[in-house]
Design a protein around this motif. Sequence first.
Motif, PDB file in Angstrom:
ATOM      1  N   VAL A 137       7.821  -0.875  -9.539  1.00 30.06           N
ATOM      2  CA  VAL A 137       6.843  -1.841  -9.227  1.00 30.06           C
ATOM      3  C   VAL A 137       6.466  -1.886  -7.768  1.00 30.06           C
ATOM      4  O   VAL A 137       5.445  -1.550  -7.217  1.00 30.06           O
ATOM      5  N   ILE A 138       7.737  -1.832  -6.826  1.00 29.56           N
ATOM      6  CA  ILE A 138       7.428  -1.690  -5.343  1.00 29.56           C
ATOM      7  C   ILE A 138       6.859  -0.210  -5.058  1.00 29.56           C
ATOM      8  O   ILE A 138       5.840  -0.375  -4.039  1.00 29.56           O
ATOM      9  N   MET A 139       7.447   0.887  -5.728  1.00 30.84           N
ATOM     10  CA  MET A 139       6.847   2.112  -5.396  1.00 30.84           C
ATOM     11  C   MET A 139       5.516   2.351  -5.511  1.00 30.84           C
ATOM     12  O   MET A 139       4.541   2.771  -5.045  1.00 30.84           O
ATOM     13  N   GLU A 140       5.086   1.621  -6.937  1.00 32.41           N
ATOM     14  CA  GLU A 140       3.824   1.857  -7.444  1.00 32.41           C
ATOM     15  C   GLU A 140       2.630   1.121  -6.421  1.00 32.41           C
ATOM     16  O   GLU A 140       1.737   1.611  -6.004  1.00 32.41           O
ATOM     17  N   VAL A 141       2.891  -0.125  -5.834  1.00 36.36           N
ATOM     18  CA  VAL A 141       2.172  -0.860  -5.061  1.00 36.36           C
ATOM     19  C   VAL A 141       2.129  -0.241  -3.694  1.00 36.36           C
ATOM     20  O   VAL A 141       1.005   0.007  -3.119  1.00 36.36           O
ATOM     21  N   LEU A 142       3.384   0.264  -3.143  1.00 34.71           N
ATOM     22  CA  LEU A 142       3.300   0.987  -1.918  1.00 34.71           C
ATOM     23  C   LEU A 142       2.447   2.138  -1.975  1.00 34.71           C
ATOM     24  O   LEU A 142       1.848   2.410  -1.191  1.00 34.71           O
ATOM     25  N   GLY A 143       2.431   3.106  -3.092  1.00 35.99           N
ATOM     26  CA  GLY A 143       1.872   4.142  -3.257  1.00 35.99           C
ATOM     27  C   GLY A 143       0.170   3.729  -3.141  1.00 35.99           C
ATOM     28  O   GLY A 143      -0.530   4.478  -2.812  1.00 35.99           O
ATOM     29  N   ALA A 144      -0.095   3.172  -3.999  1.00 33.04           N
ATOM     30  CA  ALA A 144      -1.474   2.401  -3.975  1.00 33.04           C
ATOM     31  C   ALA A 144      -1.937   2.192  -2.645  1.00 33.04           C
ATOM     32  O   ALA A 144      -3.090   2.444  -2.343  1.00 33.04           O
ATOM     33  N   ILE A 145      -1.444   1.236  -1.941  1.00 34.74           N
ATOM     34  CA  ILE A 145      -1.601   0.897  -0.565  1.00 34.74           C
ATOM     35  C   ILE A 145      -1.978   2.147   0.296  1.00 34.74           C
ATOM     36  O   ILE A 145      -2.605   2.180   1.003  1.00 34.74           O
TER      37      ILE A 145
END
Length: 193
Positions: free
Chosen positions: A28-36
């Motif tokens: 979840v953290i990686m996906e949110v950071l990737g989207a940002i």
Amino acid sequence: MSLLGCMGALFENTRLLKLLKGGIIIFVIMEVLGAIILFSLRHQIKASLRDSLMVAVLRYQDDADLQFIMNEIQSGLQCCGVESYQDWMRNLYFNCSSPGVQACGVPSSCCLDPLENGTILNSQCGFGTLGLEEVVAQSIIYLGGCVPQLSRWLDNHAGSISSYFVFLIVTEVGSLLLASKLLAGIAFARTLY
């Protein structure tokens, strides 16, 4: 990850369930950071894409892989060149001052109907189109470039892409909550015995 969850739940193994929780949190953290990062660097990504496509236009005849990729992009997005079909004037082989047979032309992947009689690829359908008036050329080839076409496609599908991303995050958070509830249930059951 799903195997960890299944095995942890089946055997009531708290280590596997904690590993599952940690993995989901990391995802979840990686996906949110990737989207940002993607959102904040969207202009640089677009410029990099434009530069990469221009390299593919310039080296079209020299590299078979770039030729294949450029043909797939142009036929898939129904576009021609980077910003417009005139970008092919920068290619050594398609330039109007070139002595070859492809001079003043574009690749067949730029053609509106590259198939002759519906079955055979007419590789010469774009020949001579750079020398035509734009009004005449638009009946033979796509005039718009691939970068604007890709931007339009992304703008048109932004809602479905966002919905997919939100659905993915909600599913992962739901799995995280279920794993936490199962861990709490196992801990409670062990205190009773």
